[in-house]
Write an enzyme that holds these catalytic residues in place. Structure first.
Site, PDB file in Angstrom:
ATOM      1  N   ARG A 113       9.120 -25.009  15.003  1.00 59.39           N
ATOM      2  CA  ARG A 113       8.689 -25.044  13.591  1.00 59.39           C
ATOM      3  C   ARG A 113       7.155 -25.069  13.493  1.00 59.39           C
ATOM      4  NH1 ARG A 113      11.028 -29.491   9.626  1.00 59.39           N
ATOM      5  NH2 ARG A 113      10.277 -30.914  11.225  1.00 59.39           N
TER       6      ARG A 113
ATOM      7  N   ARG B  90      13.520 -39.587  16.651  1.00 60.71           N
ATOM      8  CA  ARG B  90      14.017 -39.307  15.293  1.00 60.71           C
ATOM      9  C   ARG B  90      15.540 -39.112  15.314  1.00 60.71           C
ATOM     10  NH1 ARG B  90      10.496 -34.369  13.970  1.00 60.71           N
ATOM     11  NH2 ARG B  90      11.666 -34.234  12.009  1.00 60.71           N
TER      12      ARG B  90
ATOM     13  N   ARG C 173      18.233 -42.470   3.195  1.00 59.92           N
ATOM     14  CA  ARG C 173      18.305 -42.386   4.648  1.00 59.92           C
ATOM     15  C   ARG C 173      18.841 -43.653   5.289  1.00 59.92           C
ATOM     16  NH1 ARG C 173      14.087 -38.313   5.800  1.00 59.92           N
ATOM     17  NH2 ARG C 173      13.984 -38.025   8.026  1.00 59.92           N
TER      18      ARG C 173
ATOM     19  N   LYS D 296      17.625 -28.894   6.238  1.00 60.12           N
ATOM     20  CA  LYS D 296      17.750 -29.470   4.888  1.00 60.12           C
ATOM     21  C   LYS D 296      16.672 -28.908   3.953  1.00 60.12           C
ATOM     22  CE  LYS D 296      17.159 -33.713   6.368  1.00 60.12           C
ATOM     23  NZ  LYS D 296      16.989 -33.466   7.811  1.00 60.12           N
TER      24      LYS D 296
ATOM     25  N   ARG E 240       3.904 -29.872  13.171  1.00 52.51           N
ATOM     26  CA  ARG E 240       3.946 -31.240  12.678  1.00 52.51           C
ATOM     27  C   ARG E 240       3.785 -32.207  13.842  1.00 52.51           C
ATOM     28  NH1 ARG E 240       8.937 -32.060   8.584  1.00 52.51           N
ATOM     29  NH2 ARG E 240       9.237 -33.943   9.809  1.00 52.51           N
TER      30      ARG E 240
END
Ligand code: AP5
Length: 221
Positions: free
Chosen positions: A127, A171, A88, A15, A160
């Protein structure tokens, strides 16, 4: 016509990557609730102190906090925006609709990106980002020129805190329970477009552009 859009999809689906590309290309505001909250956590602001533990665990910050935060952001925006990571929950989605209506605006697209879970896990575990300039990378799909170091400023890249495997699982669970119902919510309002996110960053970008063109939201390239 400009874009008043929201981006939907599970964590790590791409996203943020696509939102940045579209916002730059069409000169739109890109609002990422995740980025705003992480910045508050790093700066140890009252908001950051309130949300740090929830974010670390992979849970959702309360609708009350998020809605009042977004109200302030959206109020000050020029025409055209992409919301990334908001709404969300159904509570956030109805709040957003009502708020936009009150200021004489309305969404014209909800763009959902779809990718299988095993690929999501590969994307999130690989990531990295630069703590100085915020630029994001992927160790395989979008690597820096020099291993582990930001191309912009030479800073050491970091991971992260919520990109650890056990937090990623939480998540994904929270996404299915709280956010996935928004797919039907926007489908019922005629705003939903689903894009296959399994290709490369450029391939997905092309699909997103096709959808925006088909909806008449941008001119044909
Ligand atoms: P947030 O930051 O919004 O996290 P998220 O939704 O989990 O999304 P991500 O940023 O992890 O993924 P993304 O889809 O943007 O993927 P990206 O483009 O980076 O939220 C974090 C936390 O804040 C939440 O858990 C919650 O606690 C809180 N929060 C935020 N908003 C909230 C709200 N509204 N309500 C309540 N709480 C809220 O891509 C991932 C990786 O894959 C990158 O390395 C990228 O380079 C790579 N990649 C991207 N596209 C491709 C591709 N096509 N091929 C190969 N690699 C790709």
């Amino acid at each position: 016509m400009t874009i008043y859009g929201v981006l939907l999809g599970p964590p790590g689906v791409g996203k943020g990557t696509q939102a940045k590309m579209i916002a730059e290309r069409f000169d739109l505001a890109h609002i990422s609730t995740g980025d705003i909250l992480r910045d508050a956590v790093n700066k140890r602001t009252p908001l950051g102190l309130k949300v740090a533990d929830i974010m670390k665990s992979g849970g959702l910050v309360s609708d009350e906090i998020i809605n009042s935060l977004m109200e302030e952001y959206i109020k000050g925006l020029p025409d055209g925006f992409l919301l990334d990571g908001y709404p969300r929950t159904l509570g956030q989605a109805t709040f957003l609709d009502n708020f936009l209506k009150d200021i004489g605006k309305g969404l014209n697209i909800a763009l959902a990106i779809d990718v299988q879970d095993d690929e999501i896990i590969r994307r999130l575990t690989g990531r990295r980002y630069c703590p100085k300039c915020g630029r994001g990378y992927h160790i395989i799909y979008d690597p820096p020129k020099e291993d582990g170091v930001c191309d912009n400023d030479g800073e050491k890249l970091v991971q992260r805190e919520d990109d650890k495997p056990e937090t990623i699982r939480e998540r994904l669970r929270v996404y299915r329970e709280r956010t996935a119902p928004l797919i039907d919510y926007y489908k019922n309002r005629g705003l939903l477009e689903v894009v296959d996110g399994s290709g490369s960053i450029e391939e997905v970008h092309r699909l997103v552009l096709q959808v925006l063109e088909r909806r008449g939201l941008v001119d044909k390239a």
